[in-house]
Enzyme design. Structure first.
Site, PDB file in Angstrom:
ATOM      1  N   LYS A 270     -82.277  -8.944 -28.806  1.00 49.99           N
ATOM      2  CA  LYS A 270     -81.366  -9.834 -30.357  1.00 49.99           C
ATOM      3  C   LYS A 270     -81.472  -9.047 -30.845  1.00 49.99           C
ATOM      4  O   LYS A 270     -81.781  -8.047 -31.344  1.00 49.99           O
ATOM      5  CB  LYS A 270     -82.606 -11.027 -30.216  1.00 49.99           C
ATOM      6  CG  LYS A 270     -83.449 -12.559 -29.434  1.00 49.99           C
ATOM      7  CD  LYS A 270     -84.384 -13.188 -29.899  1.00 49.99           C
ATOM      8  CE  LYS A 270     -85.310 -14.233 -29.087  1.00 49.99           C
ATOM      9  NZ  LYS A 270     -83.737 -15.232 -28.628  1.00 49.99           N
ATOM     10  N   ARG A 344     -87.545 -20.517 -19.259  1.00 48.55           N
ATOM     11  CA  ARG A 344     -87.760 -21.183 -18.479  1.00 48.55           C
ATOM     12  C   ARG A 344     -88.000 -20.824 -17.252  1.00 48.55           C
ATOM     13  O   ARG A 344     -88.720 -21.696 -15.941  1.00 48.55           O
ATOM     14  CB  ARG A 344     -85.770 -21.202 -17.628  1.00 48.55           C
ATOM     15  CG  ARG A 344     -85.439 -20.138 -17.995  1.00 48.55           C
ATOM     16  CD  ARG A 344     -83.611 -20.084 -18.007  1.00 48.55           C
ATOM     17  NE  ARG A 344     -83.067 -20.449 -19.537  1.00 48.55           N
ATOM     18  CZ  ARG A 344     -82.094 -20.696 -20.079  1.00 48.55           C
ATOM     19  NH1 ARG A 344     -81.465 -19.910 -18.859  1.00 48.55           N
ATOM     20  NH2 ARG A 344     -82.177 -20.774 -20.935  1.00 48.55           N
TER      21      ARG A 344
END
Length: 496
Positions: A270, A344
């Site tokens: 990120k 996920r």
């Protein structure tokens, strides 16, 4: 923490340093409004707050005849009283909205009490100069507002006691979540998360099973393990399984939470600004712990399983990589094209584990996608799934609890975006659009056919952590999902 005390007395006769009077819909005709001339002189029109220093009354506006606005105004009131350094406050009973309903009084008391109790929360663990609130007590005078006597059939005292119990349990549960989500990553590791769960389990006499990486290997939870690879040996993963079993259970419910104690994005790193607040990526798992506390203390007639996948997503020599192909617990292969789509992966294996329990309902909670925040804003959670009745029930009961929710629809065109040429499914969409839904569709790949209509996915990425005060929430963690799911479970059991 603010103590709420119920007294069989009038508002005028109750003893406290300051009185609290709500001005609902700019209506100053209430008998508790004193010195109207003063209010007119200062041009107070029933919005915001106004302190009548002579009569020691704090007036707080409630914009509309609405239970949620009453809760928010009660929260504003205690924040104001804290600043004014009052030690005690008295308030009467109000009813806002839904006057035709028999439970209007109960719902308004819940809102009033919850607003009063939540308003004083502040995460100040690491402040060297803590300013503890001197406001310690709120006296509730059990005098019924006259118009209610014809429309509310519940006993006032009974309703007040029930509402107070709810507010105390919900405040405790929300603050467990808030504290855990706000905890910085140097402390709030997967092991720490398990320790918090163990405390909740001990207090509520719950079963708890805390599994390490060896168990994950045995169960072939390789997607979960992959996310932790860079942290293994430093901050190993934990699969936390809490169980609440009442004597009589009408339903078996599995609540699954994403517990990313820190997420730097992995090798798909990120940007620096996006890493800030990633301690909040454990919001879903934290909500599940808070929910087990709430549901157990409320004594709901359901067997509830809380399953939390706790791990970091970091960089390092052993970190999983874009181009890796993972074989999930469900046996499906996953092409990794972005290691920052890690939540996920953890949820895929945890949902598989949950299905092995053969529950009647599965609800997962996750701070899953930034796309959800872009689409719905930072105050609203998304609901996804196949069962329209179940989605509608979660939405309506959640909205009544005071949380903001909206349904997002699955569709066959978006499903194509997570197809892989070399595996069963890809962990990231091939398009920049519809990211919240494609993430939900990814999870759908790991839901067996017999559970498709029993599963809901709740993306709480927006409201789980907001860096400002809003509604009844302080800066930081809100406990998103707890009030909504508690209300959902209660409504679900009414239909059982």
């Amino acid at each position: 923490m603010l103590k709420i005390k119920l007294e069989k007395t009038t508002f005028e006769n109750a003893k406290a340093e300051c009185g609290l009077v709500f001005i609902v819909n700019k209506d100053f005709s209430h008998a508790w409004v004193k010195n109207k001339e003063l209010l007119e002189t200062f041009k107070y029109e029933g919005e915001g707050v106004f302190l009548d220093q002579e009569n020691k009354i704090l007036y707080v506006g409630v914009k509309e005849d609405d239970v949620h606005l009453l809760r928010e105004s009660a929260c504003l009131a205690v924040r104001t009283l804290k600043k004014l350094a009052f030690k005690s406050v008295k308030v009467g009973v109000y009813t806002c909205g839904a006057h035709s309903k028999d439970n209007a009084l109960l719902e308004n008391l819940k809102a009033l009490f919850l607003g009063l109790k939540l308003g004083l929360y502040e995460y100040d663990t690491f402040k060297s100069n803590k300013k503890e609130s001197v406001l310690k007590e709120a006296i509730v005078a059990l005098e019924l507002h006259k118009p209610c006597e014809k429309t509310c059939t519940n006993s006032l005292e009974k309703s007040a006691k029930e509402a107070l119990k709810y507010a105390e349990i919900m405040t405790e549960s929300l603050n467990i979540v808030r504290d855990l989500v706000n905890t910085p990553p140097m402390i709030g590791t997967p092991v720490y998360m398990a320790e918090v769960a163990q405390k909740v389990a001990k207090e509520n006499h719950l079963e708890i099973h805390v599994h390490d990486e060896k168990f994950l290997e045995e169960k072939k939870m390789n997607a979960f393990l992959a996310v932790n690879k860079a942290s293994l040996g430093v901050n190993p993963p934990r699969l936390i399984h809490l169980v609440y079993k009442p004597k009589k259970a009408k339903k078996k419910i599995a609540l699954v939470g994403k517990g990313l104690t820190y997420d730097c994005g992995g090798l798909s790193l990120k940007p620096a600004d996006y890493m800030v607040t990633m301690k909040a990526d454990k919001g879903g798992g934290s909500a599940v712990i808070g929910l087990l506390n709430a549901l157990a203390k409320l004594g709901v007639e359901a067997e509830v399983h809380g399953i939390i996948g706790a791990t970091e997503n970091m960089i390092g020599p052993a970190a999983y990589k874009p181009d890796d192909i993972l074989i999930s617990k469900e046996g499906k292969s996953i092409e990794v094209r972005n290691t920052d789509a890690e939540g996920r992966l953890v949820l895929a294996d945890c949902l598989s584990y949950a299905q092995d329990l053969n529950p009647d309902v599965i609800v997962d909670f996750a701070t899953l996608t930034g796309a959800c925040v872009v689409g719905l804003g930072e105050f609203t959670s998304a609901i996804m799934g196949h069962n329209e009745e179940l989605k509608n029930l979660f939405e309506t009961s959640g909205l009544e609890s005071g949380e903001l929710l909206a349904k997002l629809p699955f569709n066959r065109h978006l499903k194509k975006l997570i197809e892989s040429k070399i595996a069963d499914v890809c962990n990231i969409s091939s398009s920049r659009y519809g990211g919240a839904i494609t993430a939900g569709l990814f999870l759908n790949e790991f839901i067996r056919d017999e559970f498709k209509d029993k599963w809901l996915h709740i993306d709480i990425a927006g409201p789980a952590y907001v860096e400002k005060e809003w509604d009844v929430n302080s800066f930081g963690a809100s406990g998103a999902g707890v009030r909504a799911c508690t209300a959902f479970v209660e409504e679900l059991l009414k239909k059982a």
